[in-house]
Scaffold this active site. Structure first.
Site, mmCIF file in Angstrom:
data_model
loop_
_atom_site.group_PDB
_atom_site.id
_atom_site.type_symbol
_atom_site.label_atom_id
_atom_site.label_comp_id
_atom_site.label_asym_id
_atom_site.label_seq_id
_atom_site.Cartn_x
_atom_site.Cartn_y
_atom_site.Cartn_z
ATOM 1 N NE ARG A 20 -2.086 -1.186 3.507
ATOM 2 C CZ ARG A 20 -2.290 -0.878 4.681
ATOM 3 N NH1 ARG A 20 -3.220 -0.072 4.910
ATOM 4 N NH2 ARG A 20 -1.585 -1.448 5.805
ATOM 5 C CG ASN A 38 -3.904 -4.400 3.702
ATOM 6 O OD1 ASN A 38 -3.435 -4.165 2.662
ATOM 7 N ND2 ASN A 38 -3.330 -4.303 4.842
#
Length: 90
Positions: A20, A38
């Site tokens: 990320r 996520n």
């Protein structure tokens, strides 16, 4: 300048490997907005909005990810840009 928004689902070893954060860095370098989060099933959901060519470049990069990631699948979906500047995709 053409604007575009894309939502991606990224599968593989993409959680716990700074994926990320790496997506965020790529997006900022290309002047894009969006998010990377996520999912409970182990995938990462990514939204990229901005210049069409930049979105395409980062979307292609999603297959690579950071060094410890092992991407096995990327599913892309174009999202309608309702904001005139395509910075907010609803």
């Amino acid at each position: 300048m053409n604007k575009r928004c894309v939502k991606a689902l990224v599968a593989g070893k993409v959680q716990g490997v700074w994926y990320r954060r790496a997506v965020q860095e790529q997006a900022l370098q290309h002047g894009l907005t969006g998010y990377a989060k996520n999912l409970a099933d182990g995938q990462v959901e990514v939204l990229l909005c901005g210049n069409g060519e930049a979105v395409n470049q980062v979307a292609s990069w999603l297959w690579q990810g950071p060094p410890n990631a092992r991407v096995t699948h990327v599913e892309l979906e174009s999202i309608e840009c309702r904001d005139p500047d395509c910075f907010i995709c609803l």
